[in-house]
Design a protein around this motif. Structure first.
Motif, PDB file in Angstrom:
ATOM      1  N   ARG A 151       0.886  -1.175   0.000  1.00  0.00           N
ATOM      2  CA  ARG A 151       0.000   0.000   0.000  1.00  0.00           C
ATOM      3  C   ARG A 151       0.919   1.220   0.000  1.00  0.00           C
ATOM      4  N   SER A 152       0.503   2.305  -0.637  1.00  0.00           N
ATOM      5  CA  SER A 152       1.376   3.476  -0.644  1.00  0.00           C
ATOM      6  C   SER A 152       1.296   4.147   0.735  1.00  0.00           C
ATOM      7  N   PRO A 153       2.316   4.918   1.078  1.00  0.00           N
ATOM      8  CA  PRO A 153       2.393   5.465   2.440  1.00  0.00           C
ATOM      9  C   PRO A 153       1.211   6.373   2.802  1.00  0.00           C
ATOM     10  N   GLU A 154       0.714   7.169   1.844  1.00  0.00           N
ATOM     11  CA  GLU A 154      -0.285   8.193   2.190  1.00  0.00           C
ATOM     12  C   GLU A 154      -1.515   7.607   2.871  1.00  0.00           C
ATOM     13  N   LEU A 191      13.862   5.685   5.078  1.00  0.00           N
ATOM     14  CA  LEU A 191      14.710   5.597   3.891  1.00  0.00           C
ATOM     15  C   LEU A 191      14.309   4.415   3.024  1.00  0.00           C
ATOM     16  N   ARG A 192      14.189   3.252   3.669  1.00  0.00           N
ATOM     17  CA  ARG A 192      13.634   2.117   2.929  1.00  0.00           C
ATOM     18  C   ARG A 192      13.004   1.108   3.890  1.00  0.00           C
ATOM     19  N   ALA A 193      11.827   0.672   3.499  1.00  0.00           N
ATOM     20  CA  ALA A 193      11.123  -0.375   4.240  1.00  0.00           C
ATOM     21  C   ALA A 193      10.678  -1.372   3.182  1.00  0.00           C
ATOM     22  N   PRO A 194      11.582  -2.296   2.792  1.00  0.00           N
ATOM     23  CA  PRO A 194      11.321  -3.156   1.631  1.00  0.00           C
ATOM     24  C   PRO A 194      10.055  -3.986   1.784  1.00  0.00           C
ATOM     25  N   ASN A 195       9.717  -4.357   3.034  1.00  0.00           N
ATOM     26  CA  ASN A 195       8.552  -5.216   3.192  1.00  0.00           C
ATOM     27  C   ASN A 195       7.239  -4.439   3.123  1.00  0.00           C
ATOM     28  N   LEU A 196       7.324  -3.113   3.136  1.00  0.00           N
ATOM     29  CA  LEU A 196       6.155  -2.275   2.876  1.00  0.00           C
ATOM     30  C   LEU A 196       6.200  -1.763   1.434  1.00  0.00           C
ATOM     31  N   GLY A 197       7.402  -1.775   0.836  1.00  0.00           N
ATOM     32  CA  GLY A 197       7.566  -1.178  -0.493  1.00  0.00           C
ATOM     33  C   GLY A 197       7.738   0.336  -0.423  1.00  0.00           C
ATOM     34  N   TRP A 198       8.141   0.860   0.746  1.00  0.00           N
ATOM     35  CA  TRP A 198       8.309   2.303   0.897  1.00  0.00           C
ATOM     36  C   TRP A 198       9.781   2.675   0.789  1.00  0.00           C
ATOM     37  N   HIS A 199      10.059   3.845   0.229  1.00  0.00           N
ATOM     38  CA  HIS A 199      11.411   4.377   0.355  1.00  0.00           C
ATOM     39  C   HIS A 199      11.350   5.901   0.343  1.00  0.00           C
ATOM     40  N   ASP A 200      12.271   6.521   1.063  1.00  0.00           N
ATOM     41  CA  ASP A 200      12.377   7.985   1.155  1.00  0.00           C
ATOM     42  C   ASP A 200      11.021   8.634   1.452  1.00  0.00           C
ATOM     43  N   THR A 201      10.375   8.122   2.478  1.00  0.00           N
ATOM     44  CA  THR A 201       9.053   8.615   2.842  1.00  0.00           C
ATOM     45  C   THR A 201       9.153   9.480   4.090  1.00  0.00           C
ATOM     46  N   ASP A 202       8.800  10.748   3.955  1.00  0.00           N
ATOM     47  CA  ASP A 202       8.868  11.666   5.093  1.00  0.00           C
ATOM     48  C   ASP A 202       7.557  11.588   5.872  1.00  0.00           C
ATOM     49  N   LEU A 203       7.577  10.874   6.993  1.00  0.00           N
ATOM     50  CA  LEU A 203       6.327  10.683   7.746  1.00  0.00           C
ATOM     51  C   LEU A 203       5.844  11.983   8.381  1.00  0.00           C
ATOM     52  N   ALA A 204       6.781  12.893   8.692  1.00  0.00           N
ATOM     53  CA  ALA A 204       6.371  14.148   9.332  1.00  0.00           C
ATOM     54  C   ALA A 204       5.432  14.935   8.424  1.00  0.00           C
ATOM     55  N   ALA A 205       5.650  14.821   7.107  1.00  0.00           N
ATOM     56  CA  ALA A 205       4.800  15.553   6.161  1.00  0.00           C
ATOM     57  C   ALA A 205       3.404  14.946   6.086  1.00  0.00           C
ATOM     58  N   VAL A 265      -1.922   4.733   4.307  1.00  0.00           N
ATOM     59  CA  VAL A 265      -1.561   4.029   5.547  1.00  0.00           C
ATOM     60  C   VAL A 265      -1.357   5.040   6.678  1.00  0.00           C
ATOM     61  N   ILE A 266      -0.618   6.098   6.375  1.00  0.00           N
ATOM     62  CA  ILE A 266      -0.334   7.079   7.432  1.00  0.00           C
ATOM     63  C   ILE A 266      -1.591   7.890   7.766  1.00  0.00           C
ATOM     64  N   ALA A 267      -2.455   8.123   6.765  1.00  0.00           N
ATOM     65  CA  ALA A 267      -3.722   8.809   7.064  1.00  0.00           C
ATOM     66  C   ALA A 267      -4.548   7.954   8.034  1.00  0.00           C
ATOM     67  N   GLU A 268      -4.539   6.646   7.801  1.00  0.00           N
ATOM     68  CA  GLU A 268      -5.274   5.747   8.698  1.00  0.00           C
ATOM     69  C   GLU A 268      -4.639   5.773  10.095  1.00  0.00           C
ATOM     70  N   LEU A 269      -3.298   5.755  10.116  1.00  0.00           N
ATOM     71  CA  LEU A 269      -2.597   5.811  11.404  1.00  0.00           C
ATOM     72  C   LEU A 269      -2.938   7.107  12.136  1.00  0.00           C
ATOM     73  N   ALA A 270      -2.972   8.223  11.393  1.00  0.00           N
ATOM     74  CA  ALA A 270      -3.280   9.516  12.020  1.00  0.00           C
ATOM     75  C   ALA A 270      -4.686   9.482  12.639  1.00  0.00           C
ATOM     76  N   GLY A 271      -5.612   8.796  11.973  1.00  0.00           N
ATOM     77  CA  GLY A 271      -6.958   8.645  12.523  1.00  0.00           C
ATOM     78  C   GLY A 271      -6.942   7.876  13.843  1.00  0.00           C
ATOM     79  N   LEU A 272      -6.142   6.822  13.886  1.00  0.00           N
ATOM     80  CA  LEU A 272      -6.025   6.043  15.128  1.00  0.00           C
ATOM     81  C   LEU A 272      -5.384   6.888  16.231  1.00  0.00           C
ATOM     82  N   VAL A 273      -4.374   7.692  15.844  1.00  0.00           N
ATOM     83  CA  VAL A 273      -3.729   8.564  16.829  1.00  0.00           C
ATOM     84  C   VAL A 273      -4.766   9.531  17.415  1.00  0.00           C
ATOM     85  N   ARG A 274      -5.589  10.127  16.549  1.00  0.00           N
ATOM     86  CA  ARG A 274      -6.607  11.068  17.043  1.00  0.00           C
ATOM     87  C   ARG A 274      -7.560  10.376  18.018  1.00  0.00           C
ATOM     88  N   ARG A 275      -7.936   9.144  17.700  1.00  0.00           N
ATOM     89  CA  ARG A 275      -8.850   8.439  18.599  1.00  0.00           C
ATOM     90  C   ARG A 275      -8.194   8.152  19.951  1.00  0.00           C
TER      91      ARG A 275
END
Lengths: 407, 407
Positions: free
Chosen positions: B134-137, B180-194, B139-149
């Motif tokens: 899954r692309s980071p956006e 920088l890289r999370a091969p098992n997610l397929g992510w690389h150079d993903t700025d989570l702060a953004a 996934v992190i949007a879902e995570l942000a929802g869980l954080v808010r809860r």
């Protein structure tokens, strides 16, 4: 939450100072010493601005250091260098006063030197000849004689010994005085403190550790995270993390020679199989090249390799490859900024490095960890030992003044 | 030369405090918090005697901490407990006030929790389902929802978030925000702060690092020097030295999965050959056991092994042996007091441990390094992340009060 200034060896001279007014004063004395040592000669005002204290506070600290003979005042500064106020005297670290006495028990030599607070070697004696299978008593008695001669020589130059540090080719207990085992000397459970004159504060450590510290303190552009690999007969590594030597729970960290390279390889004295030492230790390389084990093994190998001896070159190439495999594991675990080859390995670097580097590179997806050669070569452990004592003085100048007062 | 109280992460909350009066005050505030946290409830007099400051000095510090809501005063102490002077109020760490928000992006789940300053988990949400490819956006949007809860739930209990720490299965840059890289997610150079709400101080770190820190802070009798080995799909290690996590130059330390086990073994995605992951990674073990890669791989392997499936047991035995070889190298380099298996490996320990331990023992001359299993299991990284934030508050209580004032 200030970082420790000194390598935190339990028995080392840079002991922890409590977070009190008194502790703060002692730390600030150390800051003045380090600042003048690194950038001197400096005026009091320059020292104050560099360490962020008031000029008055710095003057009190400087007076104390001058009184103890650790700093000296040079002549008045040229007027142009002082912006305002009365002309100051430039401060420099004293070239008289305390000195660090470093000593090394090698398989084939004994060495002792004295280093002053400026880092200059002021006296040095080396005695060649094997110590293999000699019992510790006569060897250490001989070493003590060399220490006395170096101390006398230093005394003639106005220096007094602030401590003695001894590098040994073996594992040292965390008491920093007992050699637990030095297989290439045939020593085990040997308390060096009982065999050496009691008047000097003593630190005993593994030669690979002192070699790594010498690289950290004296190397050119040495990073704060690196792996220092050295060899005499065994292969040892000093792991430096954030400017501190990693010692491990029992003080046994850095046993790179016993990292498995081929898990089903030849048996090793350590109990393992296929350890790095079975491929890249001096004995293994000599055997692979069809040569006998004798004195000056590195000189023999380097000479033959330089002369184009194909057997020796092939043996060193294979050793470099095995080093590359073991270092790939170490680099993956530790992520150092660089790997430095020191000690005996420095002399063999021209023939080890190509295969070592290509092995590291082909096992690494990104840019491989850079591998360089120490310019200190086989002098590293001896210099590291002497500088250990010197750093102890710089890191707690008040402590050495107390020591002198007691002595 | 006081040791750092907090794991020194460049972007972490436990930033270095200068060695000034102000810095000393902040460090002493931290000492009071840690003392009450570790041994409370305590009277002011008891705190003073434990940290070696005067009762008056401690009272000033305590007043500040009570005002900031970090400490609370319980009822008056029973007369018998106070030796002399007027009866005191016992102090305890507040169960309201700041909380650490921990989050985990796993290959097969998302999780968020809130931990108070006493170390209690006060809110927790887990969402199962694969994040692989899954692309980071989203996934992190879902995570942000869980954080808010979780933040809303904690708010209902009088807690406010002092920061957010996110554990990810990949390499994180030293900025503590970029994957920088999370091969098992397929992510690389993903700025989570953004991708995350900006209002909370953020720390992103590798799950193996947070798992190791959880073990350090929450494990029973955990030593200060140990190696924490964990796995989800990859194999990572957290190297803890003298109570601090070793990160390496680029933050890549602990890549145990890419330590060569058989230098001529199968090719690995890292560029190497015969890396540990080729023998003991989940995919390798599933393949060796003739199983497909799917969700809940550990559950599948553990279930089959418990049912006596000989193929699975053999595959796990071989994986344990490969772990033993790689750990022999790591133990020789680092000399840890123990090795702890955590994360997914904890669930497979019954079938991995016998061959792992015997391999370590037969490759070690002296007593082999003890290997134990984490009781935190797969909860380690999530708890480690939340406690990271909590430790940041305990280590610099004045900093969090400032943060609250700004917020």
């Amino acid at each position: 939450m200030t970082a420790p200034l000194h390598e935190a060896h339990p028995a080392g001279p840079g002991r922890a100072l409590p977070d009190t007014q008194q502790g703060m004063r002692r730390r600030n004395l150390a800051r003045v010493m380090h600042t003048v040592g690194a950038a001197g000669p400096l005026s009091r005002a320059a020292v104050a601005s560099r360490i962020g204290l008031t000029r008055a506070a710095v003057s009190t600290l400087v007076d104390e250091l001058v009184r103890s003979g650790l700093l000296e005042e040079l002549g008045p500064e040229r007027p142009g260098r002082v912006g305002r106020g009365r002309p100051g005297f430039a401060l420099a670290v004293s070239g008289r006063g305390p000195a660090g006495i470093g000593a090394e028990v090698g398989v084939d030599h004994l060495a002792v030197c004295a280093v002053d607070l400026r880092g200059e070697v002021r006296a040095r004696i080396v005695r060649h000849g094997t110590n293999r299978d000699r019992s510790p008593e006569p060897v250490i008695a001989e070493l003590a004689g060399l220490v006395r001669r170096v101390v006398a020589e230093a005394d003639g130059e106005g220096l007094w010994p602030a401590g003695l540090a001894v590098a040994v080719p073996g594992l040292v207990a965390r008491d920093a005085r007992t050699v637990l085992r030095a297989p290439n000397l045939g020593w085990h459970d040997t308390d060096l403190a009982a065999l050496l004159p009691a008047e000097l504060p003593l630190t005993v450590d593994n030669e690979a550790n002192f070699g790594a510290l010498a690289e950290l303190w004296l190397g050119e552009d040495t990073p704060r995270d690196f792996l220092h690999v050295s060899a005499e007969i065994g292969i040892g590594a000093g792991v430096v993390v954030d400017g501190r030597l990693l010692r491990g729970t029992r003080g046994f960290a850095g046993e790179l020679g016993h990292v498995p390279v081929r898990p089903d390889g030849p048996e090793c004295a350590c109990g393992g199989r296929g350890c790095l030492e079975q491929y890249a230790g001096e004995e293994a390389v000599l055997r692979a090249a069809g040569l006998q084990l004798g004195e000056d093994r590195v000189g023999l190998l380097a000479g033959r390799a330089a002369d184009g001896d194909e057997d020796v070159r092939r043996a060193l190439r294979d050793a470099g490859e095995a080093l590359g495999v073991a270092l790939t594991g170490a680099v993956n675990l530790l992520d150092p900024e660089s790997v430095v080859l020191g000690g005996a390995l420095a002399g063999l670097a021209p023939w080890l490095l190509p295969s070592l580097r290509s092995e590291l590179a082909r096992r690494t997806a990104g840019p491989a960890c850079p591998v360089s050669v120490s310019r200190l070569g086989s002098e590293g452990p001896l210099l590291g030992a002497a500088h250990w004592v010197v750093r102890g003085v710089l890191d707690d100048p008040a402590g050495v003044a107390e020591l002198r007062a007691q002595g």
